[in-house]
Design a protein around this motif. Structure first.
Motif, PDB file in Angstrom:
ATOM      1  N   MET A  89       0.803  -1.216   0.000  1.00 45.90           N
ATOM      2  CA  MET A  89       0.000   0.000   0.000  1.00 45.90           C
ATOM      3  C   MET A  89       0.841   1.275   0.000  1.00 45.90           C
ATOM      4  N   VAL A 152      -0.804   5.733   4.511  1.00 44.58           N
ATOM      5  CA  VAL A 152      -1.762   4.727   4.991  1.00 44.58           C
ATOM      6  C   VAL A 152      -2.126   5.030   6.433  1.00 44.58           C
ATOM      7  N   CYS A 174     -12.135   6.330   7.287  1.00 48.20           N
ATOM      8  CA  CYS A 174     -11.888   6.072   5.862  1.00 48.20           C
ATOM      9  C   CYS A 174     -12.138   7.326   5.025  1.00 48.20           C
ATOM     10  N   HIS A 178      -9.116   8.999   3.036  1.00 49.91           N
ATOM     11  CA  HIS A 178      -9.222   9.093   1.584  1.00 49.91           C
ATOM     12  C   HIS A 178      -9.241  10.544   1.121  1.00 49.91           C
ATOM     13  N   LYS A 183      -4.707   5.688   2.167  1.00 48.56           N
ATOM     14  CA  LYS A 183      -5.468   4.443   2.149  1.00 48.56           C
ATOM     15  C   LYS A 183      -5.658   3.952   3.580  1.00 48.56           C
ATOM     16  N   HIS A 185      -5.830   0.558   6.109  1.00 49.27           N
ATOM     17  CA  HIS A 185      -5.560  -0.859   6.388  1.00 49.27           C
ATOM     18  C   HIS A 185      -6.184  -1.206   7.725  1.00 49.27           C
ATOM     19  N   ASP A 212      -9.589  -0.444   2.672  1.00 44.63           N
ATOM     20  CA  ASP A 212      -8.957  -0.860   1.426  1.00 44.63           C
ATOM     21  C   ASP A 212      -8.347  -2.258   1.496  1.00 44.63           C
ATOM     22  N   ASN A 233      -9.927  -3.334  -2.014  1.00 43.09           N
ATOM     23  CA  ASN A 233      -9.852  -2.344  -3.091  1.00 43.09           C
ATOM     24  C   ASN A 233      -8.619  -2.652  -3.934  1.00 43.09           C
ATOM     25  N   ALA A 236      -5.727  -0.206  -4.388  1.00 45.41           N
ATOM     26  CA  ALA A 236      -4.949   0.251  -3.232  1.00 45.41           C
ATOM     27  C   ALA A 236      -3.618  -0.455  -3.084  1.00 45.41           C
TER      28      ALA A 236
END
Length: 359
Positions: A89, A152, A174, A178, A183, A185, A212, A233, A236
């Motif tokens: 990621m 991340v 999220c 985003h 991203k 995790h 993701d 995703n 990602a």
């Protein structure tokens, strides 16, 4: 092939199968249904390195839980799942925002840094849970070449302190991450316990709200070994297959990892095990609350109970039941329940606690 019942073995049982403790759900054995599934997967030849029938079927099982775009990459352990996920990621200059108490920061021996080459940007949290406001303490400096770039946000469900994010809390994380181009995790070592606590499907707080990539845990919920990176995703991640191999997490006989996860997830074994472990933690918490001088530190929302009691009491109690200090200087301890913890185990522990507190 010889009948397994007639196969000679010189192995002997070297432990007391009645011995129980509250140190970790990793101490528990393997659920009989998973052992049976392993026996069914045994025998004959299957293509190695994940091209087997069981790994292929696991993909369909994962779709039923996490949607049609989910792809599972079985690995050996949770540290491997986390490191492979985060590597896939991030760029080489990337960083991961996480709670100070996160497993990737505290309990993985520096693997994200030394193996994954990642910078962890940690945030103190009162209950193990990140929020958009807490994330913003580290979410800056994307154009500063002197600072590792936040790419991340990693959260744990349930958290290392036994607390559980609601779906709305994860959705907010999220959306916030985003919005910054980052991203998300999710370390799901105990994801089943969180779903059982919330009484919702796992998708409700993962792919549905924007997570993701997921590290899916099996070992703490009745498996022998084996977790999975579940890519929710596809946009990602990069080079997942290559990173799994590079990180020494590609099992040659992968069918024996995949069939365990299938046994957990194809039916309701994952949920039965988690509900039972959670219920035992609630029973333990109720018993402990009645003991003068013992303080429960965090809400008991999954299968962990964190408590504070006199240090000398804990030391005596540890001679009767195995468990760990969480913060030895403060007298804080952690008691974990597992899928095979019984009511009698809990009641015997509470009785022993009362006896030691009375001395």
């Amino acid at each position: 092939m010889a009948d397994p019942a007639t196969v000679r073995t010189d192995a002997r049982r070297r432990h007391d199968p009645q011995l129980r403790g509250f140190a970790s759900d990793n101490y528990a054995g393997t659920h009989p249904e998973i052992l049976a599934a392993l026996a069914l997967a045994n025998g004959g030849h299957q293509i190695a390195y994940g091209e087997d029938e069981y790994t292929e079927h696991l993909q369909r099982v994962m779709h039923s839980h996490f949607g049609p775009t989910a792809e599972a990459f079985p690995v050996f352990n949770g540290t491997g799942a986390n490191v492979v996920s985060l590597q896939a990621m991030t760029d080489r200059w990337g960083a991961v925002i996480c709670a100070e108490s996160a497993h990737i920061n505290v309990d993985e021996g520096g693997a994200p840094e030394r193996v994954g080459g990642l910078k962890l940007l940690t945030v103190p949290t009162p209950d193990g849970k990140l929020t958009p406001e807490l994330i913003d303490r580290q979410a800056y400096g994307w154009d500063d070449e002197h600072r590792a770039m936040p790419q991340v946000v990693s959260i744990t469900q349930n958290t290392e302190l036994g607390t559980v994010y609601t779906p709305d809390e994860i959705r907010a994380i999220c959306e916030h991450a985003h919005g910054h181009g980052m991203k998300v995790h999710l370390d799901g070592a105990r994801i089943a316990n969180a779903a059982a606590s919330l009484d919702v499907p796992m998708r409700t707080f993962t792919n549905t709200v924007g997570v993701d990539v997921l590290s899916f845990g099996g070992t703490k919920n009745g498996a022998i070994f084996g977790e999975a990176v579940v890519v929710l995703n596809p946009d990602a991640v990069r080079a997942m297959k290559h990173l799994r191999k590079l990180s020494m997490q590609l099992a040659s006989k992968m069918r024996f990892v995949s069939v365990q996860l299938e046994a957990l997830l194809a039916g309701d074994l994952w949920l039965r095990n988690a509900r039972h472990a959670n219920a035992m933690a609630q029973r333990l918490a109720e018993g402990v609350r009645a003991v003068d001088g013992v303080e429960i530190l965090h809400p008991v929302q999954a299968n962990a109970v964190f408590a504070r009691l006199p240090h000398e009491v804990s030391e005596r109690l540890q001679k009767r039941f195995r468990f760990y200090f969480w913060d030895e200087a403060a007298g804080d301890v952690r008691w974990m329940c597992a899928f095979d913890t019984t009511e009698d185990d809990v009641d015997a522990f509470v009785l022993a606690l009362k006896e030691e507190m009375a001395k």
